[in-house]
Design a protein around this motif. Structure first.
Motif: not given
Length: 278
Positions: A177-181, A200-201, A205-208
């Motif tokens: 699954x996609x983790x978002x900050x 975060x990167x 994390x994939x993005x913010x």
């Protein structure tokens, strides 16, 4: 096809208050990878009904990016109306706040992708079970509520929250699954925002998630791929392919050992580069 299922990047996800039609229309002209029209924290109770109508109107015409709706939490007075709107207005997905266990997300039983917000201690502890649900496609960290619940003090490096942040990334990655900050609150501090994006990167994390248009470009850059990174990925893959043609099981590139996992990573870099630059 739902755009959230098509492999598009999610480097920046912009929250837009549902009761601000001018802000919603401006969001159409911006370049986040996705937009969340917010019916929850950004909207006062007396404006909830009006916000739903603004969101419905906004979704009557196509958007250039996926648009999700953050609904009010379960067992709130607005739960039913928010859910009905999300299912009928043409949203790309639903964002559910304060998800604390798998049962909460499972009972929602929606046909749309579900982004679960992890913003309580219980949510962090149960993140692996939440991420395991087929309908959940992303985990979003909400550090404002989480920090309050943990009684932590503000820290520029988010040191008190690092365990929780990494736990969410671990749960999301373990289940594909996609983790978002989380959002960065001080829109007057671009240096602090950039520092947090870099962190975060680094954490995986994939993005913010972002709350202001000025934060979009920084998130896209930090969580994206540079031309130099793309070229280095091509070179690494080339070295690997040359080694394989020579019958070797491993290769070296710029003095470092290259194995299949490094090639897989390089291919992911090129895939992201192709999507964002194509």
């Amino acid at each position: 096809m739902n755009p959230l299922r098509s492999g598009l990047p999610l480097r920046s996800v912009l929250y837009v208050p549902g009761d601000k039609p001018r802000a919603i229309e401006k969001a159409r002209t911006l370049r986040p990878d996705a937009v969340i029209l917010d019916l929850e924290d950004a909207v006062a109770p007396e404006h909830k009904a009006q916000a739903r109508e603004h969101v419905r109107d906004a979704l009557r015409t196509p958007w250039p990016v996926p648009v999700l709706i953050r609904v009010n939490g379960l067992n709130t007075p607005w739960e039913h109306d928010d859910r009905e709107l999300t299912l009928t207005a043409g949203a790309s997905g639903i964002v559910l706040p304060k998800v604390e266990d798998a049962r909460t997300a499972r009972d929602l039983s929606l046909s749309l992708p579900l982004w679960a917000m992890i913003e309580t201690p219980q949510g962090v502890l149960n993140a692996p079970h939440i991420a395991a649900l087929p309908g959940v496609t992303a985990l979003l960290v909400g550090t404002n509520d989480l920090a309050r619940a943990l009684r932590t003090r503000p820290h520029p490096d988010r040191t008190p929250l690092l365990h929780a942040l990494s736990s969410v990334v671990l749960a999301a990655r373990a289940h594909g699954k996609t983790p978002l900050d989380a959002v960065y609150n001080d829109i007057r501090d671009p240096q602090g925002f950039q520092r947090e994006c870099q962190q975060g990167r680094t954490l995986g994390f994939t993005g913010k998630t972002v709350i202001h248009p000025d934060q979009i470009e920084g998130a896209n850059t930090t969580f994206g791929v540079t031309a130099q990174e793309a070229e280095e990925a091509r070179e690494l893959i080339g070295a690997w392919e040359q080694a394989r043609r020579e019958g070797k099981s491993v290769a070296t590139h710029r003095g470092a050992l290259v194995e299949q996992m490094h090639v897989d990573e390089a291919q992911e870099v090129l895939a992201l580069w192709g999507v964002t630059e194509g």
